[in-house]
Write a protein that holds these residues in place. Structure first.
Motif, PDB file in Angstrom:
ATOM      1  N   ARG A  34      15.986 -21.432   9.725  1.00 65.13           N
ATOM      2  CA  ARG A  34      16.700 -20.562   8.781  1.00 65.13           C
ATOM      3  C   ARG A  34      18.141 -20.995   8.557  1.00 65.13           C
ATOM      4  O   ARG A  34      18.760 -20.601   7.585  1.00 65.13           O
ATOM      5  N   ARG A 111       4.727 -25.757  14.991  1.00 63.49           N
ATOM      6  CA  ARG A 111       3.815 -24.710  14.523  1.00 63.49           C
ATOM      7  C   ARG A 111       4.584 -23.607  13.821  1.00 63.49           C
ATOM      8  O   ARG A 111       4.165 -23.108  12.786  1.00 63.49           O
ATOM      9  N   GLN A 115       4.051 -22.556   9.949  1.00 66.75           N
ATOM     10  CA  GLN A 115       3.691 -21.200   9.549  1.00 66.75           C
ATOM     11  C   GLN A 115       4.695 -20.629   8.558  1.00 66.75           C
ATOM     12  O   GLN A 115       4.358 -19.798   7.727  1.00 66.75           O
ATOM     13  N   HIS A 118       5.320 -22.325   2.901  1.00 71.41           N
ATOM     14  CA  HIS A 118       4.223 -21.861   2.065  1.00 71.41           C
ATOM     15  C   HIS A 118       3.217 -22.975   1.972  1.00 71.41           C
ATOM     16  O   HIS A 118       3.583 -24.121   1.803  1.00 71.41           O
ATOM     17  N   ASP A 158     -14.717 -26.877  12.670  1.00 73.61           N
ATOM     18  CA  ASP A 158     -13.733 -25.788  12.600  1.00 73.61           C
ATOM     19  C   ASP A 158     -13.432 -25.228  13.984  1.00 73.61           C
ATOM     20  O   ASP A 158     -12.280 -24.949  14.313  1.00 73.61           O
ATOM     21  N   HIS A 162      -9.660 -25.346  15.740  1.00 74.05           N
ATOM     22  CA  HIS A 162      -8.982 -24.116  16.192  1.00 74.05           C
ATOM     23  C   HIS A 162      -8.769 -24.126  17.697  1.00 74.05           C
ATOM     24  O   HIS A 162      -7.689 -23.787  18.171  1.00 74.05           O
ATOM     25  N   ALA A 163      -9.797 -24.496  18.448  1.00 79.18           N
ATOM     26  CA  ALA A 163      -9.669 -24.498  19.915  1.00 79.18           C
ATOM     27  C   ALA A 163      -8.527 -25.416  20.352  1.00 79.18           C
ATOM     28  O   ALA A 163      -7.735 -25.063  21.226  1.00 79.18           O
ATOM     29  N   THR A 165      -5.818 -26.231  18.846  1.00 79.10           N
ATOM     30  CA  THR A 165      -4.442 -25.787  18.563  1.00 79.10           C
ATOM     31  C   THR A 165      -3.813 -25.168  19.802  1.00 79.10           C
ATOM     32  O   THR A 165      -2.594 -25.081  19.891  1.00 79.10           O
ATOM     33  N   ALA A 166      -4.626 -24.729  20.768  1.00 79.12           N
ATOM     34  CA  ALA A 166      -4.081 -24.203  22.024  1.00 79.12           C
ATOM     35  C   ALA A 166      -3.214 -25.255  22.724  1.00 79.12           C
ATOM     36  O   ALA A 166      -2.336 -24.905  23.522  1.00 79.12           O
ATOM     37  N   GLU A 169       0.742 -25.112  23.074  1.00 78.69           N
ATOM     38  CA  GLU A 169       1.452 -24.253  24.026  1.00 78.69           C
ATOM     39  C   GLU A 169       1.200 -24.629  25.487  1.00 78.69           C
ATOM     40  O   GLU A 169       1.667 -23.936  26.387  1.00 78.69           O
TER      41      GLU A 169
ATOM     42  N   GLN B 115       1.471 -14.489   9.846  1.00 81.98           N
ATOM     43  CA  GLN B 115       2.293 -15.689   9.905  1.00 81.98           C
ATOM     44  C   GLN B 115       3.612 -15.490   9.168  1.00 81.98           C
ATOM     45  O   GLN B 115       4.623 -16.098   9.526  1.00 81.98           O
ATOM     46  N   ASP B 158      -6.700 -18.931  26.994  1.00 87.14           N
ATOM     47  CA  ASP B 158      -6.004 -19.473  25.821  1.00 87.14           C
ATOM     48  C   ASP B 158      -6.967 -20.236  24.921  1.00 87.14           C
ATOM     49  O   ASP B 158      -6.907 -20.138  23.694  1.00 87.14           O
ATOM     50  N   TYR B 159      -7.827 -21.027  25.551  1.00 88.10           N
ATOM     51  CA  TYR B 159      -8.847 -21.761  24.804  1.00 88.10           C
ATOM     52  C   TYR B 159      -9.691 -20.798  23.967  1.00 88.10           C
ATOM     53  O   TYR B 159      -9.887 -20.994  22.769  1.00 88.10           O
ATOM     54  N   HIS B 162      -7.765 -19.171  20.984  1.00 88.24           N
ATOM     55  CA  HIS B 162      -7.543 -20.101  19.876  1.00 88.24           C
ATOM     56  C   HIS B 162      -8.851 -20.447  19.170  1.00 88.24           C
ATOM     57  O   HIS B 162      -8.906 -20.465  17.942  1.00 88.24           O
ATOM     58  N   ALA B 163      -9.884 -20.741  19.950  1.00 82.31           N
ATOM     59  CA  ALA B 163     -11.170 -21.121  19.336  1.00 82.31           C
ATOM     60  C   ALA B 163     -11.669 -20.007  18.415  1.00 82.31           C
ATOM     61  O   ALA B 163     -12.148 -20.260  17.312  1.00 82.31           O
ATOM     62  N   LEU B 164     -11.531 -18.746  18.865  1.00 80.27           N
ATOM     63  CA  LEU B 164     -12.104 -17.629  18.109  1.00 80.27           C
ATOM     64  C   LEU B 164     -11.310 -17.275  16.853  1.00 80.27           C
ATOM     65  O   LEU B 164     -11.818 -16.575  15.985  1.00 80.27           O
ATOM     66  N   THR B 165     -10.066 -17.789  16.732  1.00 78.44           N
ATOM     67  CA  THR B 165      -9.345 -17.559  15.472  1.00 78.44           C
ATOM     68  C   THR B 165     -10.075 -18.218  14.307  1.00 78.44           C
ATOM     69  O   THR B 165      -9.850 -17.846  13.162  1.00 78.44           O
ATOM     70  N   ALA B 166     -10.948 -19.190  14.597  1.00 78.48           N
ATOM     71  CA  ALA B 166     -11.751 -19.802  13.527  1.00 78.48           C
ATOM     72  C   ALA B 166     -12.593 -18.753  12.805  1.00 78.48           C
ATOM     73  O   ALA B 166     -12.980 -18.949  11.653  1.00 78.48           O
TER      74      ALA B 166
END
Lengths: 194, 194
Positions: A34, A111, A115, A118, A158, A162-163, A165-166, A169, B115, B158-159, B162-166
């Motif tokens: 920002r 990340r 986010q 846009h 997919d 997604h998995a 992306t953990a 962190e 987001q 954590d896994y 993240h996985a389930l956000t799919a």
């Protein structure tokens, strides 16, 4: 104008664009998303504000370009990894590992940035190609019996994306390798946890 | 003031807050996040602008409250599911399934909204409790030999998250169930794909 002159102009433009994008990224990492303005970016890149506006309309556009570059570089790396030797399953594991470690290096900071941006057609396009690359390897490995074939390859791709992306962190490279092993186990693909 | 009067005032305030939050959510779903103003929210809730500002400083604050409520409701539901009958593994599966279907219902729209909101302590707190709930169930199921015990429960939690956000982007309830089965397979927890 002679062709050589055109090429020189084009090379100069590319250099200026690179300097702008690198400056914006450096400033964002230092001061946060920002806090960064077009004036600061111009100063950091060593160009005038008027010149900057000839290249980009605003900070968001510069950061989108920066992000698209990162995704493209990462994708090129994954394409190289996919082309390596070994079975489809081994190459899939290598791709998942490379992707996860990339997410880990990019970390939370990236990340948050992504986010806040846009979404943009170029970014979606790179993401779709990434998804396709992984989906194709999964289909190949399922066909050769190295992983489950009861669920469509694009759904499994997919799940993987997604998995993994953990990884952004996680605290260590070893933890990233464990995440890859767990994600691969979801595919019923055997990966050793070291 | 007598106690009864205080309670009446408090109940009235809660009603107004609810009306504001529900109005904001309805307007965002109809017009999109960027198009909604404090004036529209006041009008939709049937209160004056001045009153609205006594409750919330801006649209973001209202939407954060709305999001925190959703997360809290979801968490309460997961706590109920966890308390159900069956082995730790069966209850973990039920919790993962409930979480995934919640993500699926919330869908892309909610994710975009989340987001766009600046993260907030209340939201992080709810997320941490969710992570803990799943981590505890995983530890319990690992202890009883229902899933892998070679990786720490909090990494596995954590896994899963993240996985389930799919699920937010999946096209059907059946696809969500398949995602849960794949994610559970990563834990080496057996879940049937129907």
């Amino acid at each position: 104008m002679p062709k050589l002159w055109n090429e020189t102009v084009e090379a100069h433009r590319t250099q200026v664009r690179d300097a702008i994008v690198d400056s914006a990224a450096a400033l964002v990492f230092e001061h946060g998303l920002r806090a960064v303005t077009m004036s600061q970016i111009a100063e950091h890149a060593g160009i005038g504000r008027a010149t900057l506006y000839k290249y980009f309309p605003d900070v968001d556009a510069i950061l989108r370009t920066w992000h698209t570059r990162r995704v493209e570089e990462h994708l090129a790396e994954l394409v190289r990894v996919r082309a390596g030797s070994g079975t489809a399953g081994a190459r899939l594991t290598a791709v998942l590992r490379s992707y996860a470690h990339g997410m880990h290096r990019a970390g939370r900071h990236d990340r948050g940035l992504v986010q806040a941006l846009h979404p943009d057609e170029q970014i979606s396009d790179a993401r779709n190609r990434l998804r396709e690359l992984i989906s194709e390897l999964i289909a190949e490995a399922a066909y050769s019996g190295e992983l489950r074939d009861d669920i469509a390859a694009d759904e499994l791709a997919d799940y993987c994306l997604h998995a993994l992306t953990a990884a952004a962190e996680l605290g260590s490279d070893a933890a990233v390798d464990r995440l890859v092993a767990v994600t691969a186990a979801g595919l019923r693909l055997q990966v050793e946890v070291e």
